[in-house]
Write an enzyme that holds these catalytic residues in place. Structure first.
Site, PDB file in Angstrom:
ATOM      1  N   ALA A 139       7.799 -28.690 -16.579  1.00 53.53           N
ATOM      2  CA  ALA A 139       8.663 -29.381 -17.544  1.00 53.53           C
ATOM      3  C   ALA A 139       7.860 -30.385 -18.361  1.00 53.53           C
ATOM      4  O   ALA A 139       7.906 -30.391 -19.598  1.00 53.53           O
ATOM      5  CB  ALA A 139       9.810 -30.078 -16.815  1.00 53.53           C
ATOM      6  N   ASP A 173       4.573 -30.586 -18.578  1.00 51.47           N
ATOM      7  CA  ASP A 173       3.415 -29.948 -19.210  1.00 51.47           C
ATOM      8  C   ASP A 173       3.819 -29.320 -20.545  1.00 51.47           C
ATOM      9  O   ASP A 173       3.110 -29.438 -21.548  1.00 51.47           O
ATOM     10  CB  ASP A 173       2.842 -28.863 -18.295  1.00 51.47           C
ATOM     11  CG  ASP A 173       2.608 -29.347 -16.874  1.00 51.47           C
ATOM     12  OD1 ASP A 173       2.375 -30.557 -16.690  1.00 51.47           O
ATOM     13  OD2 ASP A 173       2.667 -28.516 -15.948  1.00 51.47           O
ATOM     14  N   ARG A 197      -7.275 -26.618  -1.893  1.00 51.24           N
ATOM     15  CA  ARG A 197      -8.213 -26.886  -2.994  1.00 51.24           C
ATOM     16  C   ARG A 197      -9.518 -27.506  -2.506  1.00 51.24           C
ATOM     17  O   ARG A 197     -10.258 -28.112  -3.280  1.00 51.24           O
ATOM     18  CB  ARG A 197      -7.548 -27.772  -4.047  1.00 51.24           C
ATOM     19  CG  ARG A 197      -7.227 -29.145  -3.572  1.00 51.24           C
ATOM     20  CD  ARG A 197      -6.335 -29.999  -4.442  1.00 51.24           C
ATOM     21  NE  ARG A 197      -6.147 -29.720  -5.830  1.00 51.24           N
ATOM     22  CZ  ARG A 197      -5.018 -30.015  -6.483  1.00 51.24           C
ATOM     23  NH1 ARG A 197      -4.013 -30.588  -5.836  1.00 51.24           N
ATOM     24  NH2 ARG A 197      -4.901 -29.764  -7.768  1.00 51.24           N
TER      25      ARG A 197
END
Length: 305
Positions: free
Chosen positions: A255, A257, A102
């Site tokens: 989970a 989220d 990233r």
């Protein structure tokens, strides 16, 4: 028209399938929440995503993917010299670990332009962000980001914060503690995970976690504990403990989220806290029984409605 805006970083997701093969998709904690919220909220609601992406082909593909799933991208800012991040999931007995790329992620520049950030958050009904949203920002811009959310909250938005801790994204434990405390200070709803709170703050019980975020100004707190009990608290009703259903996880990605989406969408559409939390746990239980972050089959075959 009421609206739900999630802020953060959507990434290219590389996830495992059978026989050593992988599949490519798009995911990221707050984007996952927006994706599930879109399926749970009535069509009268707008669900949007606020972030920065590049002008390259994969950034455009990501934006098109969001739009194709009913997520408004008008709060996406494009930066010519950046692109989007990528992560790969590895699984061991249903538990996931991640490898990230990233360095050129445009989302890390979300707070570089406070006027733009102010514009996209002004007048919203629900704004959702996470500890990852804060962690990817340069340290000096986290306060700017939270100041903008504080003003949106003063303007009438309900602000929700999923603490979602990723230690590798923070410079130190001290920075993590300061970042989570800062994020929670501008939120009405705080969604911590007890194991993370124990590791970072030394909490002995979920009540310790509730006490800290309550004292920071939160009005509703839901302390998750994996497959263990959920402890919820509101300023008006005090605390309660709810038991999730027992399932065997295939992949625990998203989970928390999906739980956030289930809780926030249910509360927004008139469910009381216990009903909203029960619905959120049921959704998360469905999600972890399938591979990947986004599980459209839950909605396509009617197992969750």
């Amino acid at each position: 028209m009421p609206d739900f805006l999630a802020l953060g970083e959507c990434m290219v997701e590389i996830g495992p399938v059978e026989n050593g093969k992988c599949r490519r998709g798009f995911a990221g904690d707050t984007f996952n929440t927006a994706w599930y919220a879109r399926r749970l909220l009535p069509e009268s609601w707008t669900v949007g995503y606020g972030s920065c992406i590049g002008n390259d082909a994969i950034s455009e593909e990501m934006a098109a993917y969001m739009e194709s799933h009913g997520i408004d991208t008008s709060a996406m800012r494009r930066l010519a010299d950046r692109t989007v991040g990528l992560y790969m999931i590895s699984l061991q007995d249903g538990e996931r670990s991640f490898s990230y790329w990233r360095g050129q992620s445009a989302a890390r520049a979300m707070a570089e332009d406070p006027e733009w950030l102010e514009e996209i958050t002004s007048g919203r009904d629900i704004i959702h962000f996470s500890g990852i949203t804060l962690a990817i920002l340069p340290p000096e811009q986290r306060q700017t980001f939270c100041d903008v959310l504080s003003r949106a909250r003063d303007g009438g938005a309900q602000v929700a914060f999923d603490t979602n801790l990723r230690p590798k994204l923070w410079g130190s434990e001290e920075a993590m503690r300061a970042g989570l405390t800062l994020g929670a200070s501008v939120a009405d709803v705080v969604l911590p995970s007890f194991d993370e709170e124990t590791a970072l703050f030394g909490d002995a019980t979920p009540e310790d976690t509730i006490r800290r975020y309550r004292d920071g100004g939160a009005k509703l707190i839901a302390v998750k504990d994996g497959g263990g009990p959920l402890t919820v608290w509101t300023k008006d009703s005090g605390s309660a403990t709810l038991q999730p259903q027992k399932v065997t996880p295939v992949d625990t990605t998203a989970a928390g989220d999906s739980f956030a989406a289930g809780l926030l969408a249910s509360l927004a559409t008139g469910h009381d806290l216990e009903a909203a939390a029960t619905r959120a746990m049921a959704l998360a239980a469905e999600v972890i029984q399938a591979p990947g972050a986004l599980v459209p089959e839950i909605f396509e075959n009617g197992r969750f409605a």
